[in-house]
Write a protein that holds these residues in place. Structure first.
Motif, PDB file in Angstrom:
ATOM      1  N   VAL A   1      60.730  71.644  59.572  1.00 45.55           N
ATOM      2  CA  VAL A   1      61.163  72.460  60.705  1.00 45.55           C
ATOM      3  C   VAL A   1      62.523  72.002  61.221  1.00 45.55           C
ATOM      4  O   VAL A   1      63.442  72.817  61.425  1.00 45.55           O
ATOM      5  N   PHE A   2      62.680  70.695  61.423  1.00 36.58           N
ATOM      6  CA  PHE A   2      63.935  70.213  61.998  1.00 36.58           C
ATOM      7  C   PHE A   2      65.067  70.218  60.977  1.00 36.58           C
ATOM      8  O   PHE A   2      66.240  70.327  61.349  1.00 36.58           O
TER       9      PHE A   2
ATOM     10  N   PHE B   1      70.114  66.829  69.774  1.00 34.74           N
ATOM     11  CA  PHE B   1      68.683  66.700  69.505  1.00 34.74           C
ATOM     12  C   PHE B   1      68.194  65.284  69.790  1.00 34.74           C
ATOM     13  O   PHE B   1      67.126  65.091  70.378  1.00 34.74           O
ATOM     14  N   GLU B   2      68.969  64.278  69.379  1.00 34.75           N
ATOM     15  CA  GLU B   2      68.547  62.878  69.562  1.00 34.75           C
ATOM     16  C   GLU B   2      68.320  62.551  71.038  1.00 34.75           C
ATOM     17  O   GLU B   2      67.421  61.788  71.388  1.00 34.75           O
ATOM     18  N   GLU B   3      69.147  63.148  71.909  1.00 34.69           N
ATOM     19  CA  GLU B   3      69.031  62.879  73.338  1.00 34.69           C
ATOM     20  C   GLU B   3      67.785  63.546  73.920  1.00 34.69           C
ATOM     21  O   GLU B   3      67.005  62.921  74.648  1.00 34.69           O
ATOM     22  N   PHE B   4      67.584  64.815  73.598  1.00 39.23           N
ATOM     23  CA  PHE B   4      66.406  65.527  74.107  1.00 39.23           C
ATOM     24  C   PHE B   4      65.129  64.928  73.526  1.00 39.23           C
ATOM     25  O   PHE B   4      64.132  64.755  74.234  1.00 39.23           O
TER      26      PHE B   4
ATOM     27  N   LEU C   1      64.180  61.851  75.387  1.00 37.89           N
ATOM     28  CA  LEU C   1      63.501  62.139  76.650  1.00 37.89           C
ATOM     29  C   LEU C   1      62.047  62.540  76.412  1.00 37.89           C
ATOM     30  O   LEU C   1      61.136  62.020  77.073  1.00 37.89           O
ATOM     31  N   THR C   2      61.818  63.462  75.472  1.00 35.05           N
ATOM     32  CA  THR C   2      60.438  63.917  75.248  1.00 35.05           C
ATOM     33  C   THR C   2      59.569  62.797  74.692  1.00 35.05           C
ATOM     34  O   THR C   2      58.371  62.746  74.961  1.00 35.05           O
ATOM     35  N   ARG C   3      60.170  61.883  73.941  1.00 35.48           N
ATOM     36  CA  ARG C   3      59.391  60.741  73.448  1.00 35.48           C
ATOM     37  C   ARG C   3      58.881  59.908  74.621  1.00 35.48           C
ATOM     38  O   ARG C   3      57.739  59.443  74.624  1.00 35.48           O
TER      39      ARG C   3
ATOM     40  N   PHE D   1      69.112  58.749  76.834  1.00 32.70           N
ATOM     41  CA  PHE D   1      67.833  58.478  76.167  1.00 32.70           C
ATOM     42  C   PHE D   1      67.997  58.190  74.681  1.00 32.70           C
ATOM     43  O   PHE D   1      67.028  58.005  73.974  1.00 32.70           O
ATOM     44  N   ALA D   2      69.230  58.181  74.192  1.00 29.05           N
ATOM     45  CA  ALA D   2      69.476  57.890  72.781  1.00 29.05           C
ATOM     46  C   ALA D   2      70.827  57.196  72.636  1.00 29.05           C
ATOM     47  O   ALA D   2      71.679  57.274  73.514  1.00 29.05           O
TER      48      ALA D   2
END
Length: 221
Positions: free
Chosen positions: A53-54, A135-138, A141-143, A220-221
């Motif tokens: 998907v990614f 993507f790495e930043e979002f 956060l979700t992690r 966050f990354a």
């Protein structure tokens, strides 16, 4: 990656009008340099569903639409909405970059041999233009948020491991002397999500929360 499949496909189109139109690439889809494509139709290897998907969503230029088959449990997370018990890090990460719809379930007896798991088909349409979010930043956060999705946002950000990670990121860009635990506590309390749980936060909620931290130089990354 299976040369037998490539040989079978070649055999099926030989001496037909499709022969000149079909290009077969033998290799690892995740590692291959993909040509331009507008439509993707894919029966995915279920063990690497997230990777697939990614890989698709990071492909440029953006494709128009993908019709994908996954294990049913995986698709339930892809299309889940905030407030559902299935809403997860995967749901938020994918829905930030694409609109996902469930098309249909597929019965086991449609396969030969019949698998042990149920399958479903989804439609994936990338958001165009894509949101200006790394993507790495979002994902960072979700992690954090979904690692303790039964806790409030405030409690999650006061976890020692989360504070340590954020402070390490922060120290790479500033030398300000602060009590970082108090700093994070005050920052979190200043948002509208202090008592919120991850399972109820929409993609827009998560983006707003990320921007609050970004404004204070915390990443966050």
């Amino acid at each position: 990656m299976d040369p037998r499949m490539a040989a079978e496909l070649t055999k099926q189109v030989q001496a037909t009008p499709s022969q000149k139109r079909l290009q077969i690439v033998v290799g690892d889809f995740v590692k291959a340099e993909l040509p331009y494509f507008d439509v993707c139709i894919f029966n995915t290897p279920y063990k690497i569903s997230s990777t697939i998907v990614f890989c698709l969503l990071s492909h440029r230029p953006l494709f128009h639409i993908a019709i994908l088959m996954f294990q049913q449990e995986f698709t339930r997370h892809l299309v889940a909405q905030p407030g559902s018990s299935l809403w997860s890090r995967l749901s938020a990460n994918v829905q930030l970059y694409a609109k996902v719809d469930h098309i249909r379930d597929v019965k086991r007896n449609n396969f030969r041999p019949a698998p042990q798991v149920k399958s479903s088909v989804v439609r994936l349409v990338p958001r165009d233009p894509p949101p200006p979010v790394k993507f790495e930043e979002f994902d960072g956060l979700t992690r954090v948020i979904f690692s303790c999705k039964n806790k409030t946002v405030w409690a999650t950000f006061l976890h020692a491991g989360v504070i340590s990670m954020l402070e390490n990121n922060w120290r790479t860009v500033t030398d300000n002397a602060v009590d970082f635990k108090d700093y994070i506590s005050e920052l979190t309390e200043s948002t509208d999500f202090t008592e919120q749980h991850a399972v109820k936060m929409s993609v827009n909620d998560l983006l707003k929360l990320m921007l609050v931290f970004h404004d204070k130089g915390i990443h966050f990354a």
